[in-house]
Design a protein around this motif. Structure first.
Motif, PDB file in Angstrom:
ATOM      1  N   ALA A 148       0.826  -1.197   0.000  1.00 40.41           N
ATOM      2  CA  ALA A 148       0.000   0.000   0.000  1.00 40.41           C
ATOM      3  C   ALA A 148       0.863   1.251   0.000  1.00 40.41           C
ATOM      4  N   ALA A 149       0.327   2.328  -0.559  1.00 34.95           N
ATOM      5  CA  ALA A 149       1.031   3.603  -0.627  1.00 34.95           C
ATOM      6  C   ALA A 149       0.118   4.732  -0.205  1.00 34.95           C
ATOM      7  N   LYS A 150       0.711   5.747   0.374  1.00 35.08           N
ATOM      8  CA  LYS A 150      -0.040   6.940   0.741  1.00 35.08           C
ATOM      9  C   LYS A 150       0.703   8.185   0.292  1.00 35.08           C
ATOM     10  N   ASP A 151      -0.041   9.158  -0.194  1.00 31.06           N
ATOM     11  CA  ASP A 151       0.538  10.438  -0.556  1.00 31.06           C
ATOM     12  C   ASP A 151       0.016  11.501   0.398  1.00 31.06           C
ATOM     13  N   VAL A 152       0.318  12.744   0.125  1.00 30.33           N
ATOM     14  CA  VAL A 152      -0.041  13.825   1.043  1.00 30.33           C
ATOM     15  C   VAL A 152      -1.538  14.074   1.124  1.00 30.33           C
ATOM     16  N   THR A 153      -2.309  13.537   0.194  1.00 27.43           N
ATOM     17  CA  THR A 153      -3.761  13.717   0.240  1.00 27.43           C
ATOM     18  C   THR A 153      -4.435  12.743   1.194  1.00 27.43           C
ATOM     19  N   ALA A 154      -3.732  11.720   1.631  1.00 30.66           N
ATOM     20  CA  ALA A 154      -4.297  10.713   2.519  1.00 30.66           C
ATOM     21  C   ALA A 154      -4.176  11.148   3.974  1.00 30.66           C
ATOM     22  N   GLY A 155      -5.143  10.760   4.762  1.00 31.36           N
ATOM     23  CA  GLY A 155      -5.117  11.063   6.177  1.00 31.36           C
ATOM     24  C   GLY A 155      -4.149  10.165   6.925  1.00 31.36           C
ATOM     25  N   ALA A 156      -3.981  10.469   8.193  1.00 28.94           N
ATOM     26  CA  ALA A 156      -3.086   9.683   9.036  1.00 28.94           C
ATOM     27  C   ALA A 156      -3.503   8.219   9.046  1.00 28.94           C
ATOM     28  N   TYR A 157      -2.533   7.331   8.855  1.00 32.15           N
ATOM     29  CA  TYR A 157      -2.742   5.877   8.859  1.00 32.15           C
ATOM     30  C   TYR A 157      -3.661   5.395   7.737  1.00 32.15           C
ATOM     31  N   LYS A 158      -3.924   6.245   6.772  1.00 30.15           N
ATOM     32  CA  LYS A 158      -4.790   5.875   5.663  1.00 30.15           C
ATOM     33  C   LYS A 158      -3.976   5.780   4.379  1.00 30.15           C
ATOM     34  N   TYR A 159      -4.206   4.718   3.608  1.00 34.19           N
ATOM     35  CA  TYR A 159      -3.484   4.483   2.364  1.00 34.19           C
ATOM     36  C   TYR A 159      -4.457   4.546   1.199  1.00 34.19           C
ATOM     37  N   ASN A 160      -4.075   5.274   0.170  1.00 34.99           N
ATOM     38  CA  ASN A 160      -4.990   5.497  -0.941  1.00 34.99           C
ATOM     39  C   ASN A 160      -4.638   4.720  -2.202  1.00 34.99           C
ATOM     40  N   TYR A 161      -3.574   3.910  -2.175  1.00 34.98           N
ATOM     41  CA  TYR A 161      -3.221   3.060  -3.305  1.00 34.98           C
ATOM     42  C   TYR A 161      -2.871   1.677  -2.798  1.00 34.98           C
ATOM     43  N   TRP A 162      -3.364   0.661  -3.510  1.00 35.60           N
ATOM     44  CA  TRP A 162      -3.188  -0.725  -3.072  1.00 35.60           C
ATOM     45  C   TRP A 162      -2.825  -1.633  -4.232  1.00 35.60           C
ATOM     46  N   GLY A 163      -2.005  -2.624  -3.951  1.00 34.31           N
ATOM     47  CA  GLY A 163      -1.713  -3.652  -4.923  1.00 34.31           C
ATOM     48  C   GLY A 163      -2.767  -4.742  -4.887  1.00 34.31           C
ATOM     49  N   GLN A 164      -2.590  -5.760  -5.710  1.00 31.32           N
ATOM     50  CA  GLN A 164      -3.574  -6.844  -5.819  1.00 31.32           C
ATOM     51  C   GLN A 164      -3.369  -7.934  -4.772  1.00 31.32           C
ATOM     52  N   GLY A 165      -2.222  -7.957  -4.144  1.00 31.62           N
ATOM     53  CA  GLY A 165      -1.919  -8.938  -3.120  1.00 31.62           C
ATOM     54  C   GLY A 165      -1.101 -10.108  -3.638  1.00 31.62           C
TER      55      GLY A 165
END
Length: 121
Positions: free
Chosen positions: A97-114
């Motif tokens: 998972a990845a988070k950029d500056v638009t995401a809140g604390a402890y929140k990830y806005n991009y995810w892989g398929q697993g």
């Protein structure tokens, strides 16, 4: 925007090791904080490990402390999870998972398929 693709999962005996990799697209990989999560069948998704954009900060969930190690290579747009001393309870689908500056604390806005990790007893 970033796309994430995990690899490296598989079947391993208890006590063994696996190294997961997450390949990211994009031109500004170092701007993203990265993390690994996992989800076992019938259970909730749980946090595993975190690494900051520069790699200067890392954190781990208690169950994996001392056994797992997260790292990144910003020149190659990859983040890795070295898993040692694996236990059957580590069996799960592992997500990058990845988070950029638009995401809140402890929140990830991009995810892989697993990628599936199965540890046999």
């Amino acid at each position: 925007q970033v796309q994430l693709v995990e690899s490296g999962g598989g079947l391993v005996q208890a006590g063994g090791s696996l190294r997961l990799s997450c390949a990211a697209s994009g031109r500004t990989f170092s701007r993203y904080d990265m993390a690994w999560f996992r989800q076992a069948p019938g259970k909730e998704r749980e946090f595993v490990a975190y690494i900051s954009g520069t790699g200067s900060s890392r954190s781990y969930a208690v169950p994996v402390q001392g056994r797992f190690s997260i790292s990144r290579d910003n020149a190659k747009n990859t983040v890795n999870l070295q898993m040692n001393s694996l236990k059957p309870e580590d069996t799960a689908l592992y997500y990058c998972a990845a988070k950029d500056v638009t995401a809140g604390a402890y929140k990830y806005n991009y995810w892989g398929q697993g990628t599936q990790v199965t540890v046999s007893s």
